[in-house]
Design a protein around this motif. Structure first.
Motif, mmCIF file in Angstrom:
data_model
loop_
_atom_site.group_PDB
_atom_site.id
_atom_site.type_symbol
_atom_site.label_atom_id
_atom_site.label_comp_id
_atom_site.label_asym_id
_atom_site.label_seq_id
_atom_site.Cartn_x
_atom_site.Cartn_y
_atom_site.Cartn_z
ATOM 1 N N MET A 17 -0.880 -3.229 -3.371
ATOM 2 C CA MET A 17 -2.339 -2.800 -3.796
ATOM 3 C C MET A 17 -3.662 -3.987 -3.357
ATOM 4 N N MET A 18 -2.927 -4.841 -3.695
ATOM 5 C CA MET A 18 -3.394 -5.977 -3.178
ATOM 6 C C MET A 18 -4.043 -6.621 -1.554
ATOM 7 N N ARG A 19 -2.575 -6.679 -1.505
ATOM 8 C CA ARG A 19 -2.506 -6.947 0.073
ATOM 9 C C ARG A 19 -3.150 -5.591 1.130
ATOM 10 N N LEU A 20 -3.474 -4.239 0.466
ATOM 11 C CA LEU A 20 -4.056 -3.255 1.418
ATOM 12 C C LEU A 20 -5.182 -3.366 1.728
ATOM 13 N N ALA A 21 -5.169 -4.062 3.193
ATOM 14 C CA ALA A 21 -6.899 -3.545 3.627
ATOM 15 C C ALA A 21 -7.642 -2.538 4.504
ATOM 16 N N ASP B 19 -7.492 1.682 4.497
ATOM 17 C CA ASP B 19 -8.639 2.750 3.089
ATOM 18 C C ASP B 19 -7.179 3.923 2.270
ATOM 19 N N LEU B 20 -6.676 4.193 1.071
ATOM 20 C CA LEU B 20 -5.539 4.037 0.655
ATOM 21 C C LEU B 20 -5.765 5.696 0.330
ATOM 22 N N LEU B 21 -7.300 6.094 0.416
ATOM 23 C CA LEU B 21 -7.747 7.528 0.088
ATOM 24 C C LEU B 21 -7.521 8.399 1.396
ATOM 25 N N GLU B 22 -7.352 7.616 2.612
ATOM 26 C CA GLU B 22 -7.577 7.944 3.756
ATOM 27 C C GLU B 22 -5.188 8.565 4.546
ATOM 28 N N ILE B 23 -5.408 7.218 3.781
ATOM 29 C CA ILE B 23 -3.838 7.012 3.771
ATOM 30 C C ILE B 23 -2.807 7.987 3.626
ATOM 31 N N LEU B 24 -3.511 8.684 2.397
ATOM 32 C CA LEU B 24 -2.931 9.450 1.110
ATOM 33 C C LEU B 24 -2.733 10.988 1.581
ATOM 34 N N LEU B 25 -4.560 10.814 2.148
ATOM 35 C CA LEU B 25 -4.469 12.326 2.563
ATOM 36 C C LEU B 25 -3.963 12.777 3.921
ATOM 37 N N ALA B 26 -4.180 11.751 4.690
ATOM 38 C CA ALA B 26 -3.269 12.165 6.400
ATOM 39 C C ALA B 26 -2.171 12.961 5.450
ATOM 40 N N ALA B 27 -1.004 12.366 4.831
ATOM 41 C CA ALA B 27 0.287 12.456 4.418
ATOM 42 C C ALA B 27 0.624 13.767 3.993
ATOM 43 N N ALA B 28 -0.387 14.076 3.072
ATOM 44 C CA ALA B 28 -0.833 15.293 2.088
ATOM 45 C C ALA B 28 -0.850 16.654 3.231
ATOM 46 N N GLU B 29 -1.828 16.117 4.200
ATOM 47 C CA GLU B 29 -2.405 16.555 5.346
ATOM 48 C C GLU B 29 -0.791 16.891 6.320
ATOM 49 N N GLU C 252 0.924 10.715 11.990
ATOM 50 C CA GLU C 252 1.498 10.014 13.348
ATOM 51 C C GLU C 252 0.138 9.077 13.918
ATOM 52 N N GLY C 253 0.127 8.190 13.782
ATOM 53 C CA GLY C 253 -0.364 6.973 14.933
ATOM 54 C C GLY C 253 -1.945 6.218 13.666
ATOM 55 N N ILE C 254 -0.889 6.267 12.470
ATOM 56 C CA ILE C 254 -1.808 5.309 11.377
ATOM 57 C C ILE C 254 -1.245 4.547 11.643
ATOM 58 N N ALA C 255 -1.559 3.290 11.394
ATOM 59 C CA ALA C 255 -0.980 1.876 10.974
ATOM 60 C C ALA C 255 -2.055 1.439 9.773
ATOM 61 N N PRO C 256 -1.443 1.295 8.461
ATOM 62 C CA PRO C 256 -1.971 0.626 7.263
ATOM 63 C C PRO C 256 -2.358 -0.778 7.801
ATOM 64 N N GLU C 257 -3.768 -1.941 7.539
ATOM 65 C CA GLU C 257 -3.456 -2.880 7.416
ATOM 66 C C GLU C 257 -3.199 -3.959 6.651
ATOM 67 N N TRP C 258 -2.968 -5.107 6.304
ATOM 68 C CA TRP C 258 -2.540 -5.822 5.129
ATOM 69 C C TRP C 258 -3.444 -7.042 5.341
ATOM 70 N N ARG C 259 -3.191 -7.224 4.079
ATOM 71 C CA ARG C 259 -3.943 -9.037 4.379
ATOM 72 C C ARG C 259 -2.791 -10.051 4.476
ATOM 73 N N GLU C 260 -3.002 -11.334 5.070
ATOM 74 C CA GLU C 260 -2.158 -11.645 5.293
ATOM 75 C C GLU C 260 -1.734 -12.664 4.107
ATOM 76 N N GLU C 261 -2.545 -12.806 3.566
ATOM 77 C CA GLU C 261 -1.929 -13.722 1.797
ATOM 78 C C GLU C 261 -0.828 -12.760 0.871
ATOM 79 N N PRO C 262 0.420 -13.302 0.436
ATOM 80 C CA PRO C 262 1.174 -13.127 0.024
ATOM 81 C C PRO C 262 -0.170 -12.750 -1.361
ATOM 82 N N ALA C 263 0.576 -11.513 -2.657
ATOM 83 C CA ALA C 263 0.561 -11.304 -3.532
ATOM 84 C C ALA C 263 1.754 -10.891 -4.888
ATOM 85 N N LEU C 264 1.638 -11.411 -5.956
ATOM 86 C CA LEU C 264 2.142 -11.815 -6.816
ATOM 87 C C LEU C 264 1.876 -10.917 -8.234
#
Length: 429
Positions: free
Chosen positions: A301-305, A307-317, A321-333
């Motif tokens: 969640m620290m690295r997710l760039a 919209d989490l809600l859009e992704i979860l809603l798309a999965a539920a519905e 297909e065609g959704i590609a989550p974007e991530w921050r390049e920086e590592p998280a720990l």
């Protein structure tokens, strides 16, 4: 045309759920966020409600009364109990698998049989319902060997036995009731050799999309020593998971699982969390969880760039297909601060200070895993209590920031490992 904002109910009370609430809160699609039962950290992001997640009519009634359009189920137990089935029957969208699909975590034997059926690479195994043949099989195979309670045992039902005496003791513990109903059946499997990695994919029943990789530290002590825990820290990405390995994992493990579950009439929706062993042969499945890992979710969640809600809603519905989550390049720990004595006996109710000071460091967030408010004072209310999480240009920098924040927290009754991320940092040098 702007999309309408929606109300969301989040089920759970741990660090994973605080991280999810924190990420959901940032969505422009979110109207109101409720959490049941939540914790003081989650309470900063959501309205906390007194709801028993196993009282399905009460959850459904709350959703109807408060126009909740999506329920996000954090922990595994309500999923295995069938909460999603009840919500879907009531016409309420939910992110998470049905009861039958949740058997991928609810029964290790179910998953192993599915792997055999679908040709998914995993350790050789056998299932047992009595101690004597299980002990005989372990003796025949020799140590090291892995003994697993078949059901959900809060992360404590797996023993990597280095000797036959340890294996026999683990088998006896299961059948003597150490893990309750979870140990009524035992899975014994070969001990895979390699490096572990956590792999996450979001699924909508027919499509699976990979998320960022992570690696956690299960052992309680520095140098990965001592008993297994629910997780003492994690980092993302996992350097061992190259793009080639990600592609193989999707092709050989995740996609065949999604296809096999659909063929069984139990299409999988939600998070497939694959515990992998990267062996000489490539990625092999250790086990599945059917929800975000904890504490891996915190670094994701620290690295997710996106919209989490859009992704979860798309999965539920069913429209991933065609959704590609974007991530921050920086590592998280993330560093887990636990109550002294964990994973054994520990004291609850000890006071904690300094959270605001820790949160003030650049790129840092403290997620509450097991906290409560007592007379206005923040206190420990579990074994794993805080997840001190940071971003950095490198894993080493993220580690440095996380431990700076740990030092700012005033909790004499807590402890943490001092070496989270050591494998990745060794690779960076």
């Amino acid at each position: 045309m702007a999309q309408s904002r929606i109300n969301v109910l989040l089920i759970g009370s741990g660090g994973r759920e605080h991280a999810l609430a924190w990420a959901l809160r940032k969505s422009p699609r979110l109207d109101r966020l409720f959490a049941a039962p939540g914790n003081p950290g989650i309470g900063e992001c959501a309205s906390l409600v007194e709801l028993d997640p196993y009282d399905f009519p009460a959850v459904i009634g709350f959703c109807r009364k408060n126009a909740v359009r999506l329920v996000v189920v954090g922990p595994e137990a309500p999923l295995v109990a069938g909460l999603v089935d009840a919500l879907e029957k009531a016409g309420i969208k939910a992110f998470g698998p049905t009861q039958q699909a949740a058997q991928l975590e609810g029964s290790k034997g179910y998953t192993k049989d599915l792997c055999t059926e679908a040709g998914i690479p995993t350790a050789a195994y056998r299932r047992f319902t009595e101690a004597a043949p299980a002990r005989a099989y372990a003796s025949e195979m020799g140590a090291p060997i892995v003994v697993k309670a078949d059901g959900i045992a809060a992360g404590k039902g797996v023993v990597v036995a280095e000797t036959l005496d340890e294996a026999h003791a683990a088998i006896d513990a299961c059948f003597d009731g150490a893990f309750g109903a979870a140990g009524a059946e035992v899975v014994i499997e070969e001990c895979l050799v390699g490096e572990e990695a956590s792999f996450f994919a979001i699924c909508d029943g027919k499509t699976a999309i990979p998320l960022a990789t992570a690696q956690d530290h299960k052992r309680v002590g520095d140098g990965d020593t001592g008993p297994n825990t629910g997780g003492m820290g994690a980092y993302s990405p996992a350097p061992i998971m190259t793009q080639a390995l990600i592609d193989r994992t999707m092709a050989e493990i995740i996609n065949p699982t999604v296809a096999a579950m659909a063929a069984r009439g139990a299409p999988f929706k939600g998070v497939l969390y694959a515990g992998l062993m990267i062996t000489r042969k490539g990625p092999e499945l250790i086990e599945y969880n059917v929800r975000f890992g904890d504490p891996e979710c915190q670094v994701l969640m620290m690295r997710l760039a996106s919209d989490l809600l859009e992704i979860l809603l798309a999965a539920a519905e069913g429209r991933l297909e065609g959704i590609a989550p974007e991530w921050r390049e920086e590592p998280a720990l993330t560093v887990v601060m636990a109550a002294k004595g964990y994973p054994g006996n520990y004291e609850k109710g000890t006071p904690i200070g300094g959270i605001e000071a820790a949160d003030a460091f650049i790129g840092t967030k403290v997620f509450h895993a097991g906290t409560a408010l007592k007379d206005g004072v923040l206190v420990a209310n579990g074994g794993r209590v805080l997840n001190v999480t940071a971003l950095g240009a490198t894993v080493a920098e993220a580690q440095k920031r996380a431990y700076q924040a740990v030092a700012a927290i005033d909790w004499p009754d807590g402890f943490c490992r001092s070496d989270i991320g050591w494998r990745a940092i060794t690779r960076e040098v």
